[in-house]
Design an enzyme around this catalytic site. Structure first.
Site, PDB file in Angstrom:
ATOM      1  N   LYS A 152      -0.998  11.103   2.534  1.00 30.42           N
ATOM      2  CA  LYS A 152       0.518  10.531   2.073  1.00 30.42           C
ATOM      3  C   LYS A 152       0.985   9.510   3.071  1.00 30.42           C
ATOM      4  O   LYS A 152       1.609   9.653   4.035  1.00 30.42           O
ATOM      5  CB  LYS A 152       1.510  11.489   2.043  1.00 30.42           C
ATOM      6  CG  LYS A 152       1.437  12.495   0.884  1.00 30.42           C
ATOM      7  CD  LYS A 152       2.421  13.685   1.033  1.00 30.42           C
ATOM      8  CE  LYS A 152       2.400  14.687  -0.102  1.00 30.42           C
ATOM      9  NZ  LYS A 152       3.245  15.690  -0.055  1.00 30.42           N
ATOM     10  N   THR A 153       0.241   8.568   3.234  1.00 31.16           N
ATOM     11  CA  THR A 153       0.073   7.252   4.236  1.00 31.16           C
ATOM     12  C   THR A 153       1.074   6.102   3.841  1.00 31.16           C
ATOM     13  O   THR A 153       0.943   6.228   2.532  1.00 31.16           O
ATOM     14  CB  THR A 153      -1.097   6.855   4.827  1.00 31.16           C
ATOM     15  OG1 THR A 153      -1.995   6.778   3.644  1.00 31.16           O
ATOM     16  CG2 THR A 153      -1.588   8.186   5.507  1.00 31.16           C
TER      17      THR A 153
END
Length: 314
Positions: A152-153
């Site tokens: 989740k970047t």
């Protein structure tokens, strides 16, 4: 206040050596984005040689050194670091800002790189600081498993965020969709079952990629292991559910092998994930869990405050 960073093992190498050949072109695109046409401020200050001090003004961990070096290198400037990457930045009431580096070069070039460098380092250092705090807390609680980030970047900024996790001492987890075969609920529902999904993955992934399966129950975890999964993720289990499921899976393995790595069965790694934070993770830590993954070390974390100030003319 967490324990000193010396409580963690030192890195075995220089993280900058991990960066791919393409990373410097990313820096070029950042600079192009920030100054897409005329540099009006640069016109004002010109190209006289100047010296600027990079100050750290809030508590954190210094991270992102190679990115800052390259930003200024592309602008014809040099950076002299006074703190090593991974070092604490610790302002006090008596010393409210810490001298982190000295940057030298033409005035307009210093200012062209200023905000790009500060934004990158502030975010990278914030992730490193949060990562280190979470890891230190786990160790203080007596748990020696793996703390990992997630995928989740931020699109376009993943390299920096994963780099910050490494400087902070945690596992960055898979880098992208090609790094590991992670089968989540949507994969399973689309294929029909965990077994079918794992078999399909194994038919193309080869021996080099691990198969990682997200499981919603102990029964699903057992099915994944029987199908050949290497890692199972207990996703959004209650703390008690994690303890019971992880213990049951370890017991399954012990029954099959007598606790020995004899080739009859392998022990699948157990990962837990889902809403875990520095504040609530203690409930989910137990000896039978190998990996705790959380986006709380890189999503929504506070940045570290840095500033760059050109030395005033006397």
């Amino acid at each position: 206040m967490p324990s000193a960073p010396s409580a963690l093992p030192a890195p075995l190498g220089t993280y900058a050596h991990l960066l791919p050949p393409s990373w410097k072109t990313v820096i070029t695109s950042w600079l192009a984005e920030d100054t897409p046409s005329f540099d009006y401020g640069g016109f004002v200050v010109g190209e006289g040689e100047e010296e600027a001090t990079l100050w750290g003004k809030s508590e954190g961990v210094l991270a992102g050194v190679p990115f800052v070096d390259e930003i200024f290198a592309q602008l014809g400037c040099t950076v002299e670091w006074h703190l090593a990457e991974g070092a604490d930045v610790e302002p006090t009431k008596e010393m409210p800002k810490i001298k982190v580096a000295t940057v030298r070069g033409p005035a307009r070039c210093l200012l062209l790189g200023e905000r790009v460098a500060l934004n990158t380092m502030a975010r990278c250092s914030g992730i490193a600081w949060k990562s280190r705090k979470v890891l230190l807390k786990a160790r203080q609680l007596g748990w020696n498993g793996i703390i990992a980030g997630t995928r989740k970047t931020t699109p376009g900024f993943r390299l920096v965020e994963k780099y910050g996790m490494l400087v902070g001492g945690v596992d960055p987890h898979r880098y992208d969709l090609s790094s590991m075969v992670m089968l989540k609920d949507n994969h399973v529902w689309s294929k029909g079952s965990i077994t079918e999904a794992v078999h399909a993955a194994k038919s193309t992934a080869g021996f080099a990629l691990r198969i990682h399966v997200e499981c919603q129950s102990l029964a699903e975890a057992r099915e994944a292991i029987a199908a050949g999964a290497d890692i199972i993720m207990l996703d959004n289990f209650t703390p008690q559910g994690i303890r019971e499921a992880a213990a049951a899976l370890k017991e399954d393995w012990v029954k099959q092998t007598g606790g020995q790595e004899n080739g009859a069965a392998k022990r699948c790694l157990v990962e837990v994930s889902g809403g875990l934070t520095e504040e609530n993770m203690e409930e989910s830590l137990c000896p039978d869990v190998d990996i705790l993954s959380t986006s709380a070390i890189h999503q929504g974390v506070s940045t570290i405050d840095f500033s760059l100030k050109i030395q005033p003319r006397r």
